[in-house]
Design a protein around this motif. Structure first.
Motif, PDB file in Angstrom:
ATOM      1  N   HIS A   1       5.064  -7.120  -4.910  1.00 38.54           N
ATOM      2  CA  HIS A   1       3.810  -6.402  -4.799  1.00 38.54           C
ATOM      3  C   HIS A   1       2.642  -7.358  -4.983  1.00 38.54           C
TER       4      HIS A   1
ATOM      5  N   GLN B   1      -2.172  -1.966  -7.484  1.00 38.02           N
ATOM      6  CA  GLN B   1      -0.987  -2.620  -6.948  1.00 38.02           C
ATOM      7  C   GLN B   1      -0.701  -2.081  -5.554  1.00 38.02           C
TER       8      GLN B   1
ATOM      9  N   GLY C   1      -0.245   2.414  -2.361  1.00 40.67           N
ATOM     10  CA  GLY C   1      -0.325   1.668  -3.613  1.00 40.67           C
ATOM     11  C   GLY C   1      -0.597   2.581  -4.797  1.00 40.67           C
TER      12      GLY C   1
ATOM     13  N   PRO D   1       2.138  -2.508  -2.181  1.00 39.36           N
ATOM     14  CA  PRO D   1       3.423  -3.070  -1.728  1.00 39.36           C
ATOM     15  C   PRO D   1       3.166  -4.167  -0.711  1.00 39.36           C
TER      16      PRO D   1
END
Length: 406
Positions: free
Chosen positions: A333, A391, A374, A393
């Motif tokens: 990530h 975060q 995310g 991916p």
């Protein structure tokens, strides 16, 4: 309850005209043969044929024949009565029974139509046998076979008509469903575009105007004792206005944000920290972790906007002295962390967004992450600063998508 006959279509109109011509032709044939044979009752036959043609011709002209089963039954009974008179006078009238079958099966209910066809068949056989002064099974074959063929043809036509009507209704339903789906997709697209515009305006123009406002307030406080500091704040406000104007123009043109043109996301974040530190009483530092990998433009724009919004909130509300922005490439990530040492807040007690007081920043950040698959987490408490973590991916950049998807 009256059941209207099927609505005429171009095909059924042609078939109806063919049936009209067949009946009139058979009646003319019966009258013509009587005159050609110089029969003693030729006048009566011609008169009966003319009367049958007149009664038949009145049917298509009457509006209630096709819309009312009782009216159609009375009309068919009248045609049948005149035909029986003609049949009693001439054996040639037996051929008129064949088109009568079609009329009876088409205009009458199912059972009544079959009963009328059976009665007409029996009358045709009996009339022809009476004229021949004898009866044989061969005399019954013609009318019976004609009745069977007419019944099969009409039943087949009615089945095809029902199927075509079902298909027509299905097509109408599909067309209506497609229209509803198009309207729903249009509405969803409008709402999505409105949400995107709201996020972009909040993260660009609104934050730029907020920064200009803070700088001008600082310039006011510096006057008249510190004109050099005031001038510096005004210059920074002017530069913020220039940057906001560039953002607005690129935003209208739907281009890449100026801060990402010709540079990387890490460089854009580092420049953001430098600009924020020079304009406000906040020391913003940037850190990079891991090996940078190419990201889709949408991912880079989302992370940059979140960083801009987070720093703007820190400047406007946190009363922080330092802020740390960390961009991490962790393989599974990509993470963006924004941490400040401000006064913090209780995330669960945030008021709802309001046009007067604002509060649209965090919902906009969450919407950006949700749109890209995310996550966004916020940790804060009064007096303990704030930590924001976004975060995403990993994703292939648009230019390196497999050709199979094209």
């Amino acid at each position: 309850m009256n059941t209207p006959a099927p609505t005429l279509t171009p095909t059924t109109r042609v078939l109806a005209w063919c049936l009209h011509l067949l009946i009139i032709g058979l009646l003319v044939l019966a009258a013509g043969r009587a005159l050609a044979d110089s029969r003693a009752d030729a006048g009566k036959i011609v008169a009966a044929a003319a009367a049958c043609a007149a009664v038949y011709a009145a049917g298509p002209l009457l509006p209630h024949i096709r819309s009312s089963r009782p009216a159609a039954a009375w009309w068919l009974a009248s045609v049948g009565a005149v035909w029986l008179v003609l049949l009693a006078l001439s054996a040639d009238a037996v051929w008129v029974a064949f088109p009568l079958y079609f009329l009876q099966l088409h205009l009458l209910p199912r059972r009544a139509g079959l009963a009328a066809v059976a009665a007409t068949t029996a009358a045709a056989i009996a009339g022809f046998a009476a004229h021949q002064h004898s009866f044989s099974p061969a005399m019954a074959i013609g009318p019976a076979l004609g009745a069977a063929v007419a019944t099969a043809v009409v039943r087949g036509y009615q089945a095809l008509y029902r199927e075509s009507e079902q298909r027509r209704h299905l097509i109408e339903e599909l067309t209506a469903t497609r229209a509803d789906l198009a309207r729903a997709q249009h509405t969803a697209g409008v709402l999505a575009e409105r949400e995107r515009l709201a996020r972009e305006i909040h993260d660009t123009l609104a934050q730029g105007l907020s920064s200009i406002q803070l700088l001008l307030r600082a310039a006011e406080r510096a006057l008249p004792g510190r004109p050099e500091a005031a001038g510096q704040h005004v210059g920074q406000a002017r530069q913020a206005a220039v940057d906001s104007l560039a953002e607005a123009r690129r935003f209208v043109a739907a281009l890449t944000p100026p801060t990402l043109e010709g540079t990387t996301l890490a460089a854009a974040l580092e420049r953001l920290c430098t600009t924020t530190s020079s304009r406000h009483r906040l020391t913003a530092r940037f850190h990079l972790t891991g090996d940078p990998v190419p990201l889709p433009t949408a991912h880079e724009v989302a992370l940059l906007r979140i960083a801009q919004s987070a720093l703007a909130n820190t400047v406007s509300h946190a009363r922080a002295t330092t802020a740390e922005i960390t961009l991490s490439y962790l393989g599974d990530h990509i993470a963006l962390d924004v941490v400040d040492n401000g006064r913090g807040f209780a995330p669960a007690e945030l008021p709802a967004p309001d046009p007067e007081s604002g509060g649209f920043g965090l919902p906009a950040m969450r919407a950006r992450m949700r749109a890209l698959g995310g996550t966004l987490t916020i940790e804060s408490a009064p007096g303990h600063g704030t930590a924001l973590a976004a975060q995403l991916p990993p994703a292939l950049p648009a230019e390196s998508q497999p050709e199979a998807r094209q």
